[in-house]
Design a protein around this motif. Structure first.
Motif, PDB file in Angstrom:
ATOM      1  N   PRO A 125      -7.272   8.340   9.947  1.00 61.07           N
ATOM      2  CA  PRO A 125      -8.646   8.554   9.476  1.00 61.07           C
ATOM      3  C   PRO A 125      -8.866   9.855   8.709  1.00 61.07           C
ATOM      4  N   ASN A 126      -8.046  10.864   8.943  1.00 55.22           N
ATOM      5  CA  ASN A 126      -8.279  12.153   8.287  1.00 55.22           C
ATOM      6  C   ASN A 126      -8.031  12.122   6.782  1.00 55.22           C
ATOM      7  N   ILE A 127      -7.258  11.144   6.319  1.00 52.71           N
ATOM      8  CA  ILE A 127      -6.979  11.088   4.882  1.00 52.71           C
ATOM      9  C   ILE A 127      -7.945  10.159   4.150  1.00 52.71           C
ATOM     10  N   VAL A 128      -8.834   9.511   4.891  1.00 53.70           N
ATOM     11  CA  VAL A 128      -9.764   8.558   4.281  1.00 53.70           C
ATOM     12  C   VAL A 128     -10.609   9.183   3.169  1.00 53.70           C
ATOM     13  N   PRO A 129     -11.155  10.409   3.337  1.00 52.48           N
ATOM     14  CA  PRO A 129     -11.946  10.979   2.227  1.00 52.48           C
ATOM     15  C   PRO A 129     -11.176  11.087   0.917  1.00 52.48           C
ATOM     16  N   PHE A 130      -9.891  11.360   0.992  1.00 49.12           N
ATOM     17  CA  PHE A 130      -9.078  11.432  -0.229  1.00 49.12           C
ATOM     18  C   PHE A 130      -8.910  10.045  -0.839  1.00 49.12           C
ATOM     19  N   LEU A 131      -8.684   9.054   0.004  1.00 49.05           N
ATOM     20  CA  LEU A 131      -8.491   7.693  -0.489  1.00 49.05           C
ATOM     21  C   LEU A 131      -9.770   7.110  -1.068  1.00 49.05           C
ATOM     22  N   ALA A 132     -10.911   7.600  -0.594  1.00 49.21           N
ATOM     23  CA  ALA A 132     -12.194   7.047  -1.023  1.00 49.21           C
ATOM     24  C   ALA A 132     -12.478   7.296  -2.505  1.00 49.21           C
ATOM     25  N   TYR A 133     -11.719   8.175  -3.135  1.00 48.74           N
ATOM     26  CA  TYR A 133     -11.923   8.435  -4.555  1.00 48.74           C
ATOM     27  C   TYR A 133     -11.423   7.300  -5.436  1.00 48.74           C
ATOM     28  N   GLY A 134     -10.690   6.355  -4.867  1.00 49.78           N
ATOM     29  CA  GLY A 134     -10.223   5.223  -5.655  1.00 49.78           C
ATOM     30  C   GLY A 134      -8.726   5.285  -5.902  1.00 49.78           C
ATOM     31  N   PRO A 135      -8.208   4.312  -6.645  1.00 45.40           N
ATOM     32  CA  PRO A 135      -6.755   4.191  -6.824  1.00 45.40           C
ATOM     33  C   PRO A 135      -6.140   5.258  -7.712  1.00 45.40           C
ATOM     34  N   ALA A 136      -6.977   5.969  -8.505  1.00 47.00           N
ATOM     35  CA  ALA A 136      -6.486   7.017  -9.409  1.00 47.00           C
ATOM     36  C   ALA A 136      -5.301   6.491 -10.225  1.00 47.00           C
ATOM     37  N   HIS A 137      -4.186   7.227 -10.213  1.00 49.52           N
ATOM     38  CA  HIS A 137      -3.029   6.798 -11.006  1.00 49.52           C
ATOM     39  C   HIS A 137      -1.924   6.238 -10.126  1.00 49.52           C
ATOM     40  N   ARG A 138      -2.256   5.884  -8.890  1.00 50.63           N
ATOM     41  CA  ARG A 138      -1.228   5.351  -7.987  1.00 50.63           C
ATOM     42  C   ARG A 138      -0.827   3.945  -8.421  1.00 50.63           C
ATOM     43  N   GLU A 139       0.425   3.806  -8.823  1.00 45.92           N
ATOM     44  CA  GLU A 139       0.912   2.548  -9.381  1.00 45.92           C
ATOM     45  C   GLU A 139       0.754   1.388  -8.399  1.00 45.92           C
ATOM     46  N   ALA A 140       1.155   1.606  -7.138  1.00 45.70           N
ATOM     47  CA  ALA A 140       1.088   0.524  -6.150  1.00 45.70           C
ATOM     48  C   ALA A 140      -0.355   0.103  -5.894  1.00 45.70           C
ATOM     49  N   SER A 141      -1.272   1.068  -5.844  1.00 46.59           N
ATOM     50  CA  SER A 141      -2.684   0.747  -5.618  1.00 46.59           C
ATOM     51  C   SER A 141      -3.252  -0.047  -6.776  1.00 46.59           C
ATOM     52  N   LEU A 142      -2.873   0.324  -7.991  1.00 47.05           N
ATOM     53  CA  LEU A 142      -3.354  -0.395  -9.168  1.00 47.05           C
ATOM     54  C   LEU A 142      -2.778  -1.808  -9.226  1.00 47.05           C
ATOM     55  N   ARG A 143      -1.527  -1.973  -8.788  1.00 47.89           N
ATOM     56  CA  ARG A 143      -0.947  -3.314  -8.748  1.00 47.89           C
ATOM     57  C   ARG A 143      -1.686  -4.199  -7.748  1.00 47.89           C
ATOM     58  N   ARG A 144      -2.027  -3.632  -6.581  1.00 48.67           N
ATOM     59  CA  ARG A 144      -2.777  -4.413  -5.592  1.00 48.67           C
ATOM     60  C   ARG A 144      -4.145  -4.792  -6.133  1.00 48.67           C
ATOM     61  N   LEU A 145      -4.816  -3.836  -6.760  1.00 52.10           N
ATOM     62  CA  LEU A 145      -6.127  -4.120  -7.322  1.00 52.10           C
ATOM     63  C   LEU A 145      -6.035  -5.166  -8.418  1.00 52.10           C
ATOM     64  N   ASP A 146      -4.968  -5.116  -9.198  1.00 54.86           N
ATOM     65  CA  ASP A 146      -4.753  -6.102 -10.258  1.00 54.86           C
ATOM     66  C   ASP A 146      -4.604  -7.498  -9.660  1.00 54.86           C
ATOM     67  N   LEU A 147      -3.889  -7.600  -8.541  1.00 57.54           N
ATOM     68  CA  LEU A 147      -3.717  -8.890  -7.873  1.00 57.54           C
ATOM     69  C   LEU A 147      -5.044  -9.407  -7.316  1.00 57.54           C
ATOM     70  N   VAL A 148      -5.821  -8.501  -6.726  1.00 58.76           N
ATOM     71  CA  VAL A 148      -7.134  -8.901  -6.199  1.00 58.76           C
ATOM     72  C   VAL A 148      -8.023  -9.400  -7.330  1.00 58.76           C
ATOM     73  N   HIS A 149      -8.100  -8.622  -8.393  1.00 59.81           N
ATOM     74  CA  HIS A 149      -8.951  -8.978  -9.523  1.00 59.81           C
ATOM     75  C   HIS A 149      -8.485 -10.287 -10.157  1.00 59.81           C
ATOM     76  N   GLY A 150      -7.171 -10.412 -10.337  1.00 59.60           N
ATOM     77  CA  GLY A 150      -6.629 -11.632 -10.928  1.00 59.60           C
ATOM     78  C   GLY A 150      -6.872 -12.847 -10.055  1.00 59.60           C
ATOM     79  N   GLY A 151      -6.742 -12.664  -8.729  1.00 60.55           N
ATOM     80  CA  GLY A 151      -6.980 -13.769  -7.814  1.00 60.55           C
ATOM     81  C   GLY A 151      -8.415 -14.247  -7.850  1.00 60.55           C
ATOM     82  N   LEU A 152      -9.332 -13.315  -7.952  1.00 61.01           N
ATOM     83  CA  LEU A 152     -10.753 -13.677  -8.006  1.00 61.01           C
ATOM     84  C   LEU A 152     -11.107 -14.371  -9.320  1.00 61.01           C
TER      85      LEU A 152
END
Length: 208
Positions: free
Chosen positions: A95-122
């Motif tokens: 839980p202590n790192i949640v505030p940092f993660l709350a800023y969004g995927p930024a330039h994290r490649e793996a996070s952007l790939r997951r978001l791409d899959l979610v968006h594409g699936g929808l």
């Protein structure tokens, strides 16, 4: 045996996350991390450029637990539910790192790939690109809202505080003792309402 501890990217990430879990996000510094690893701070920079880069690497490792495979079968409901549950579990573990993660995927490649899959699936399921973006954002609001705070544990265990002034909250003092269970059930209720509401919207032809 080497005179100095052997460093690796994995060992650095593990130690950094340990400090964050123990001391909070502000408790992490490169100097403290070096001391934790038994090396000089300068040694770290052969593996990571900045503290911010390190945080993104730690974040990527944590979020690797998020499961978006449910979208592959074409069932967007299953995809959303499995993603939300696994996302909440990953955040709850650290839980202590949640505030940092709350800023969004930024330039994290793996996070952007997951978001791409979610968006594409929808979008593949029939939602417009705009609606898909809104659904993904809403899912993050739900997950991070659940991870950033505990509604139930925020009450006092002093019954007198509520009994006379707030008659409808006369049992509120019992909430902290069942906070874990109630927070879980509350998240599940919100998730169910979210997915059910989207399904109603879809059937009504509101997808555009």
């Amino acid at each position: 045996m080497p005179r100095n501890p052997i460093l690796s990217a994995s060992r650095i990430r593990t130690a950094a996350l340990h400090i964050i879990d123990r001391d909070g996000l502000d408790g992490l510094s490169m100097r403290k991390l070096a001391a934790e690893l038994g090396v000089q701070a300068a040694s770290l920079y052969g593996h990571v450029d900045t503290k911010d880069d390190l945080l993104h690497e730690v974040a990527a490792e944590i979020l690797a637990e998020v499961d978006v495979s449910g979208f592959a079968g074409g069932d967007w409901r299953h995809g959303l539910v499995s993603a939300a549950r696994s996302y909440r579990a990953a955040l709850a573990a650290h839980p202590n790192i949640v505030p940092f993660l709350a800023y969004g995927p930024a330039h994290r490649e793996a996070s952007l790939r997951r978001l791409d899959l979610v968006h594409g699936g929808l979008v593949s399921a029939g939602w417009s690109r705009r609606e898909a973006t809104m659904i993904a954002a809403s899912l993050m609001y739900l997950v991070f809202g659940a991870a950033l705070s505990s509604f139930s544990s925020g009450f006092s265990e002093d019954q007198a505080l509520y009994r006379d002034r707030y008659p409808n909250l006369d049992k509120a003092h019992l909430l902290p003792s069942v906070a874990r269970e109630l927070d879980h059930d509350s998240f599940e209720l919100a998730l169910e309402a979210f997915v059910t509401g989207l399904a109603v919207r879809e059937r009504a032809g509101a997808v555009d």
